[in-house]
Design an enzyme around this catalytic site. Structure first.
Site, PDB file in Angstrom:
ATOM      1  N   THR A   7       0.832  -1.201   0.000  1.00 42.87           N
ATOM      2  CA  THR A   7       0.000   0.000   0.000  1.00 42.87           C
ATOM      3  C   THR A   7       0.863   1.245   0.000  1.00 42.87           C
ATOM      4  O   THR A   7       1.986   1.219   0.510  1.00 42.87           O
ATOM      5  CB  THR A   7      -0.937   0.043   1.224  1.00 42.87           C
ATOM      6  N   ASP A  70      -7.727  -3.502   0.387  1.00 42.92           N
ATOM      7  CA  ASP A  70      -8.552  -2.676  -0.493  1.00 42.92           C
ATOM      8  C   ASP A  70      -9.823  -2.353   0.275  1.00 42.92           C
ATOM      9  O   ASP A  70     -10.472  -3.257   0.823  1.00 42.92           O
ATOM     10  CB  ASP A  70      -8.882  -3.367  -1.814  1.00 42.92           C
ATOM     11  N   SER A  71     -10.150  -1.073   0.343  1.00 49.99           N
ATOM     12  CA  SER A  71     -11.233  -0.677   1.235  1.00 49.99           C
ATOM     13  C   SER A  71     -12.005   0.500   0.673  1.00 49.99           C
ATOM     14  O   SER A  71     -11.612   1.090  -0.327  1.00 49.99           O
ATOM     15  CB  SER A  71     -10.648  -0.346   2.612  1.00 49.99           C
TER      16      SER A  71
HETATM   17  P1  ITT Z   1      -3.523   1.681  -1.739  1.00 51.06           P
HETATM   18  O1  ITT Z   1      -4.343   1.209  -2.925  1.00 51.06           O
HETATM   19  O2  ITT Z   1      -2.114   2.041  -2.080  1.00 51.06           O
HETATM   20  O3  ITT Z   1      -3.613   0.744  -0.572  1.00 51.06           O
HETATM   21  P2  ITT Z   1      -5.565   3.716  -1.593  1.00 51.06           P
HETATM   22  O4  ITT Z   1      -5.776   4.908  -0.699  1.00 51.06           O
HETATM   23  O5  ITT Z   1      -5.642   3.964  -3.080  1.00 51.06           O
HETATM   24  O6  ITT Z   1      -4.160   3.063  -1.210  1.00 51.06           O
HETATM   25  P3  ITT Z   1      -7.896   1.997  -1.768  1.00 51.06           P
HETATM   26  O7  ITT Z   1      -7.769   1.842  -3.240  1.00 51.06           O
HETATM   27  O8  ITT Z   1      -8.198   0.787  -0.950  1.00 51.06           O
HETATM   28  O9  ITT Z   1      -6.542   2.581  -1.152  1.00 51.06           O
HETATM   29  O10 ITT Z   1      -8.948   3.129  -1.467  1.00 51.06           O
HETATM   30  C1  ITT Z   1      -9.508   3.274  -0.203  1.00 51.06           C
HETATM   31  C2  ITT Z   1     -10.265   4.593  -0.121  1.00 51.06           C
HETATM   32  O11 ITT Z   1     -11.196   4.521   0.953  1.00 51.06           O
HETATM   33  C3  ITT Z   1      -9.340   5.760   0.161  1.00 51.06           C
HETATM   34  O12 ITT Z   1      -9.885   6.944  -0.387  1.00 51.06           O
HETATM   35  C4  ITT Z   1      -9.365   5.832   1.681  1.00 51.06           C
HETATM   36  O13 ITT Z   1      -9.113   7.127   2.155  1.00 51.06           O
HETATM   37  C5  ITT Z   1     -10.784   5.349   2.007  1.00 51.06           C
HETATM   38  N1  ITT Z   1     -10.735   4.555   3.244  1.00 51.06           N
HETATM   39  C6  ITT Z   1     -10.407   3.246   3.365  1.00 51.06           C
HETATM   40  N2  ITT Z   1     -10.368   2.885   4.664  1.00 51.06           N
HETATM   41  C7  ITT Z   1     -10.649   3.985   5.356  1.00 51.06           C
HETATM   42  C8  ITT Z   1     -10.740   4.259   6.721  1.00 51.06           C
HETATM   43  O14 ITT Z   1     -10.461   3.342   7.639  1.00 51.06           O
HETATM   44  N3  ITT Z   1     -11.050   5.488   7.101  1.00 51.06           N
HETATM   45  C9  ITT Z   1     -11.304   6.451   6.185  1.00 51.06           C
HETATM   46  N4  ITT Z   1     -11.232   6.290   4.873  1.00 51.06           N
HETATM   47  C10 ITT Z   1     -10.897   5.063   4.449  1.00 51.06           C
END
Ligand code: ITT
Length: 195
Positions: A7, A70-71
């Protein structure tokens, strides 16, 4: 045990390190240059696998465990959006603040001040022998306004079920107990013990 995190999100790194104290958690950017990973699957699970595989394939040392998260957040009144598109909701290169602003405006444009919502986290674990995935969820309310500066991403507009403060206002300890990521990680740790 060495755990390489696939990540580039500093908020995720911070939380995963705090939740995996028994492991040496290393963001992949400490081992190689950052590179672009195209997350073009249509589920959290498959996007987590894409990220973990990409970093595993790029590492020279194959005796490692790579983990990816992924979240995202899904808002009822928006039909589940932004879901898997949470990272780029405010535009292709949008930052956390821009994503947050767009989501609050979209809720407001429906004529309401809040909506039921939930976070999802899919965690993928890739080693030379196996690929595994687990999930966790956190339910609550997404507000059309932000409160507090804690957490990251959409946290300042999210009130977990049973609380009246946002994750921006609540302590890290509260989020650690409740979060989608901590639930997925508690399942992930059971898998890690078997590797
Ligand atoms: P990586 O792919 O490099 O891990 P990313 O930020 O692009 O980083 P994702 O594609 O999984 O990760 O997107 C997750 C989105 O959801 C991102 O905008 C985060 O800020 C948000 N998100 C995920 N978990 C969260 C949490 O615990 N609290 C607040 N926002 C969250």
């Amino acid at each position: 045990m060495k755990l390489v995190l696939a990540t580039s999100n500093k908020g995720k790194v911070r939380e995963i390190q705090a939740l995996c104290e028994d492991y040496e958690v290393i963001p992949y950017r400490e081992l190689m240059d950052e590179f672009e990973i195209i997350e073009d699957a249509d589920t959290f699970k498959d996007n987590a696998l894409i990220k973990a595989r990409a970093v595993f394939d790029a590492l020279e040392d194959k005796d490692v465990i790579v983990m990816a998260d992924d979240s995202g957040i899904s808002v009822d009144i928006l039909g589940g959006a932004p879901g898997i598109y949470s990272a780029r909701y405010g535009g292709e290169n949008a930052n956390d603040r821009e994503n947050l602003k767009k989501l609050m405006n979209d809720i407001k444009s429906k004529g309401v001040g809040s909506s039921p919502a939930f976070y999802t986290a899919a965690i993928a674990i890739v080693t030379k022998k196996s690929e595994r995935t687990v999930h966790g969820w956190m339910h609550g309310t997404a507000l059309a306004q932000s409160r507090g500066e804690g957490g990251f991403g959409y946290d300042p507009m999210f009130v977990p079920l049973g609380y009246d403060k946002t994750l921006g206002e609540l302590s890290n300890e509260v989020k650690k107990k409740l979060s989608h990521r901590s639930k997925a990680l508690s399942l992930a740790k059971k898998i890690l013990k078997t590797l």
